[in-house]
Motif scaffolding. Structure first.
Motif, short mmCIF file in Angstrom:
data_model
loop_
_atom_site.label_atom_id
_atom_site.label_comp_id
_atom_site.label_asym_id
_atom_site.label_seq_id
_atom_site.Cartn_x
_atom_site.Cartn_y
_atom_site.Cartn_z
N GLU A 88 0.82 -1.22 0.00
CA GLU A 88 0.00 0.00 0.00
C GLU A 88 0.86 1.27 0.00
OE1 GLU A 88 -3.08 -0.16 3.00
OE2 GLU A 88 -3.21 -2.33 2.83
N VAL A 89 1.91 1.25 -0.81
CA VAL A 89 2.79 2.42 -0.92
C VAL A 89 2.13 3.44 -1.84
CG1 VAL A 89 5.08 3.23 -1.56
CG2 VAL A 89 4.80 0.95 -0.57
N LYS A 90 1.86 4.63 -1.32
CA LYS A 90 1.13 5.63 -2.09
C LYS A 90 1.70 7.02 -1.86
CE LYS A 90 -3.24 3.07 -1.81
NZ LYS A 90 -4.65 3.11 -1.33
N ALA A 91 1.59 7.85 -2.89
CA ALA A 91 1.91 9.28 -2.78
C ALA A 91 0.77 10.06 -3.43
CB ALA A 91 3.23 9.61 -3.46
N GLU A 92 0.28 11.06 -2.73
CA GLU A 92 -0.77 11.92 -3.28
C GLU A 92 -0.21 13.33 -3.40
OE1 GLU A 92 -4.01 11.48 -0.59
OE2 GLU A 92 -4.52 9.45 -1.27
N LEU A 93 -0.10 13.81 -4.65
CA LEU A 93 0.51 15.11 -4.93
C LEU A 93 -0.57 16.10 -5.33
CD1 LEU A 93 3.40 13.73 -7.18
CD2 LEU A 93 3.34 13.91 -4.69
N ARG A 94 -0.51 17.30 -4.77
CA ARG A 94 -1.52 18.32 -5.04
C ARG A 94 -0.87 19.59 -5.59
NH1 ARG A 94 -3.51 14.27 -4.35
NH2 ARG A 94 -5.27 13.64 -3.01
N GLY A 112 2.30 10.93 1.84
CA GLY A 112 2.73 9.58 1.52
C GLY A 112 2.26 8.60 2.57
N SER A 113 2.12 7.34 2.19
CA SER A 113 1.69 6.31 3.14
C SER A 113 2.19 4.94 2.69
CB SER A 113 0.17 6.29 3.28
OG SER A 113 -0.45 5.98 2.04
N ALA A 114 2.29 4.03 3.64
CA ALA A 114 2.71 2.65 3.36
C ALA A 114 2.30 1.78 4.54
CB ALA A 114 4.22 2.57 3.14
N ARG A 115 2.37 0.47 4.36
CA ARG A 115 1.99 -0.45 5.45
C ARG A 115 2.89 -1.68 5.44
NH1 ARG A 115 -1.64 -4.88 6.70
NH2 ARG A 115 -2.09 -5.20 4.50
N GLY A 235 -1.28 -4.07 11.35
CA GLY A 235 0.13 -3.87 11.04
C GLY A 235 0.61 -2.46 11.33
N LEU A 236 1.79 -2.16 10.86
CA LEU A 236 2.36 -0.82 11.03
C LEU A 236 1.99 0.03 9.83
CD1 LEU A 236 5.98 -1.68 12.27
CD2 LEU A 236 3.97 -1.11 13.65
N ARG A 237 1.43 1.20 10.10
CA ARG A 237 1.07 2.12 9.03
C ARG A 237 1.95 3.37 9.13
NH1 ARG A 237 -3.04 1.03 5.78
NH2 ARG A 237 -4.39 -0.73 6.33
#
Length: 249
Positions: A88-94, A112-115, A235-237
């Motif tokens: 679930e590796v994500k980047a949201e750019l605005r 950004g986020s990951a798990r 899990g770890l977020r």
């Protein structure tokens, strides 16, 4: 009346052609961005890029995109040769602004986020142990629970356990609690917060050495800035946010 109907039909047709051209341009640029991010940052897999907002072509003319989302698979972490999957590796750019040649860009805001699941995290723990949710009270402190047969955990961490000590420990199963932190945006650090009581002097230090370790995350795009970690039931977020994030060309 007939002329009005013809005019409406033409408007619908032209609108459809514009929409089709707009969507085709989006798909092309998404692929170009994905390939460029992969090559410029040495990623092992191609990220998935999604450009939001309509119409897209007017955004291009303004050299500015409202929203660009990037997701990525194939990211891993390692500790002492043990590989751990990061999901679930994500980047949201605005508010992404491009220069006049479209060779570089800057996102006004980025999150950004990951798990890492506990099942995957356990692959980095000493052999013979498991890692799981520590309960709401300890999770609020950023702690996880490590459980295993004490003799197996020590030997799994490379600690030599003499036969007399093994006999004394028997099948004693113990639980240790570790506090998880994030260092430099790419290293998960586990440090013991509460260790089990053992009947052998000096053994506590060896247990601490066994359960304290760092887990290095490899392959994160530079656009994903992580600075916080939360212990949840699954899990770890990891999460993070930044402003004026430069995107490699």
């Amino acid at each position: 009346m007939r002329a009005l109907r013809i005019l409406l039909i033409l408007v619908v047709i032209l609108g459809g052609l514009f929409t089709a051209a707009d969507r085709a341009a989006v798909y092309f640029v998404e692929g170009e961005i994905a390939d460029r991010v992969k090559s410029s940052q040495g990623l092992s897999s191609t990220p998935e890029v999604s450009i939001k907002g309509f119409p897209f072509l007017t955004q291009v003319l303004a050299t500015s995109l409202d929203e660009v989302d990037i997701s990525l698979d194939g990211v891993s972490a390692s500790a002492d040769g043990h590989a751990v999957q990061v999901t679930e590796v994500k980047a949201e750019l605005r508010d992404v602004k491009f220069n006049s040649s479209f060779s570089a860009a800057t996102a006004a805001r980025a999150t950004g986020s990951a798990r890492i699941s506990y099942a995957d995290l356990a692959k980095s723990a000493p052999k013979g142990s498991t890692i799981g949710y520590a309960g709401a009270e300890r999770a609020a402190k950023g702690q996880v629970k490590l459980t295993g047969r004490l003799a197996d955990v020590l030997e799994g961490a490379g600690v030599s356990v003499p036969d007399p000590v093994k006999a004394l420990l028997g099948d004693k199963t113990a639980s240790a609690y570790s506090t998880v932190s994030l260092v430099n945006g790419d290293t998960v650090r586990l440090r013991s917060a509460d260790l089990p009581t053992v009947p052998i002097p000096g053994l506590e230090d060896q247990i601490r050495d066994a359960v304290d370790y760092d887990l290095k995350i490899d392959g994160l795009p530079s656009t994903i800035k992580l600075d916080q970690v939360t212990a949840t039931e699954d899990g770890l977020r990891f999460s993070g946010a930044g402003t004026n994030v430069s995107l490699a060309g």
